[in-house]
Design a protein around this motif. Sequence first.
Motif, PDB file in Angstrom:
ATOM      1  N   SER A  33     -15.810  41.224   8.933  1.00  0.00           N
ATOM      2  CA  SER A  33     -15.103  41.740   7.756  1.00  0.00           C
ATOM      3  C   SER A  33     -14.674  40.570   6.869  1.00  0.00           C
ATOM      4  O   SER A  33     -14.440  39.461   7.335  1.00  0.00           O
ATOM      5  CB  SER A  33     -13.909  42.581   8.171  1.00  0.00           C
ATOM      6  OG  SER A  33     -12.977  41.788   8.865  1.00  0.00           O
ATOM      7  N   ILE A  34     -14.596  40.855   5.566  1.00  0.00           N
ATOM      8  CA  ILE A  34     -14.200  39.852   4.586  1.00  0.00           C
ATOM      9  C   ILE A  34     -12.800  40.210   4.111  1.00  0.00           C
ATOM     10  O   ILE A  34     -12.557  41.332   3.670  1.00  0.00           O
ATOM     11  CB  ILE A  34     -15.187  39.819   3.405  1.00  0.00           C
ATOM     12  CG1 ILE A  34     -16.605  39.532   3.904  1.00  0.00           C
ATOM     13  CG2 ILE A  34     -14.753  38.780   2.379  1.00  0.00           C
ATOM     14  CD1 ILE A  34     -17.687  39.703   2.847  1.00  0.00           C
ATOM     15  N   ASP A  35     -11.882  39.272   4.209  1.00  0.00           N
ATOM     16  CA  ASP A  35     -10.490  39.486   3.822  1.00  0.00           C
ATOM     17  C   ASP A  35     -10.375  39.482   2.300  1.00  0.00           C
ATOM     18  O   ASP A  35     -10.655  38.463   1.658  1.00  0.00           O
ATOM     19  CB  ASP A  35      -9.630  38.377   4.421  1.00  0.00           C
ATOM     20  CG  ASP A  35      -8.153  38.524   4.126  1.00  0.00           C
ATOM     21  OD1 ASP A  35      -7.776  39.324   3.241  1.00  0.00           O
ATOM     22  OD2 ASP A  35      -7.367  37.826   4.788  1.00  0.00           O
ATOM     23  N   PRO A  36      -9.963  40.607   1.689  1.00  0.00           N
ATOM     24  CA  PRO A  36      -9.834  40.668   0.232  1.00  0.00           C
ATOM     25  C   PRO A  36      -8.793  39.697  -0.332  1.00  0.00           C
ATOM     26  O   PRO A  36      -8.823  39.384  -1.516  1.00  0.00           O
ATOM     27  CB  PRO A  36      -9.409  42.105  -0.051  1.00  0.00           C
ATOM     28  CG  PRO A  36      -9.673  42.864   1.186  1.00  0.00           C
ATOM     29  CD  PRO A  36      -9.667  41.885   2.316  1.00  0.00           C
ATOM     30  N   ASN A  40     -12.287  32.292  -3.471  1.00  0.00           N
ATOM     31  CA  ASN A  40     -13.166  31.135  -3.529  1.00  0.00           C
ATOM     32  C   ASN A  40     -12.314  29.931  -3.910  1.00  0.00           C
ATOM     33  O   ASN A  40     -11.465  30.049  -4.784  1.00  0.00           O
ATOM     34  CB  ASN A  40     -14.240  31.406  -4.596  1.00  0.00           C
ATOM     35  CG  ASN A  40     -15.335  30.387  -4.604  1.00  0.00           C
ATOM     36  OD1 ASN A  40     -15.059  29.202  -4.675  1.00  0.00           O
ATOM     37  ND2 ASN A  40     -16.548  30.837  -4.559  1.00  0.00           N
ATOM     38  N   PRO A  41     -12.421  28.809  -3.246  1.00  0.00           N
ATOM     39  CA  PRO A  41     -13.481  28.322  -2.377  1.00  0.00           C
ATOM     40  C   PRO A  41     -13.223  28.466  -0.883  1.00  0.00           C
ATOM     41  O   PRO A  41     -13.834  27.748  -0.086  1.00  0.00           O
ATOM     42  CB  PRO A  41     -13.572  26.851  -2.763  1.00  0.00           C
ATOM     43  CG  PRO A  41     -12.150  26.475  -3.020  1.00  0.00           C
ATOM     44  CD  PRO A  41     -11.531  27.701  -3.650  1.00  0.00           C
ATOM     45  N   HIS A  42     -12.350  29.373  -0.468  1.00  0.00           N
ATOM     46  CA  HIS A  42     -12.129  29.556   0.968  1.00  0.00           C
ATOM     47  C   HIS A  42     -13.455  29.927   1.629  1.00  0.00           C
ATOM     48  O   HIS A  42     -14.178  30.796   1.128  1.00  0.00           O
ATOM     49  CB  HIS A  42     -11.092  30.655   1.222  1.00  0.00           C
ATOM     50  CG  HIS A  42     -10.635  30.710   2.640  1.00  0.00           C
ATOM     51  ND1 HIS A  42     -11.406  31.250   3.641  1.00  0.00           N
ATOM     52  CD2 HIS A  42      -9.492  30.261   3.219  1.00  0.00           C
ATOM     53  CE1 HIS A  42     -10.758  31.143   4.795  1.00  0.00           C
ATOM     54  NE2 HIS A  42      -9.593  30.552   4.553  1.00  0.00           N
ATOM     55  N   PRO A  43     -13.813  29.293   2.750  1.00  0.00           N
ATOM     56  CA  PRO A  43     -15.121  29.543   3.388  1.00  0.00           C
ATOM     57  C   PRO A  43     -15.354  31.000   3.785  1.00  0.00           C
ATOM     58  O   PRO A  43     -16.501  31.448   3.821  1.00  0.00           O
ATOM     59  CB  PRO A  43     -15.110  28.659   4.639  1.00  0.00           C
ATOM     60  CG  PRO A  43     -13.975  27.729   4.488  1.00  0.00           C
ATOM     61  CD  PRO A  43     -13.047  28.277   3.453  1.00  0.00           C
ATOM     62  N   GLN A  44     -14.291  31.743   4.059  1.00  0.00           N
ATOM     63  CA  GLN A  44     -14.452  33.134   4.486  1.00  0.00           C
ATOM     64  C   GLN A  44     -14.230  34.123   3.336  1.00  0.00           C
ATOM     65  O   GLN A  44     -14.133  35.325   3.569  1.00  0.00           O
ATOM     66  CB  GLN A  44     -13.494  33.440   5.637  1.00  0.00           C
ATOM     67  CG  GLN A  44     -13.805  32.644   6.900  1.00  0.00           C
ATOM     68  CD  GLN A  44     -15.164  32.987   7.463  1.00  0.00           C
ATOM     69  OE1 GLN A  44     -15.450  34.139   7.762  1.00  0.00           O
ATOM     70  NE2 GLN A  44     -16.028  32.002   7.593  1.00  0.00           N
TER      71      GLN A  44
END
Length: 91
Positions: A33-36, A40-44
């Motif tokens: 899952s991708i944390d909303p 960017n630029p956080h890798p996740q």
Amino acid sequence: MGNNGRTGHAYRKLIAAVKARPDGWVCNRCGGSIDPGLRNPHPQSWSLDHLVPLDHGGPLLDPSNAAAAHLTCNSKHGNSIKKKIIASQVW
């Protein structure tokens, strides 16, 4: 076109459409899952992944060629084409 059209209204509309899909916050590369809340630029953080890379002739604005991915997962695969994994029934 220096920016490949990635800053215009049509591109932002594509991003919004992908995020609105049921799988819009699930990485198509790793399945996580991708944390909303991550930006960017956080890798996740969320990024738009072109399933057929633009370098391979994939269309920039075609929703069927777009999916969500973690920034790291998207960057890691570069311009390689994702091999589709077809789930089979449980034996």
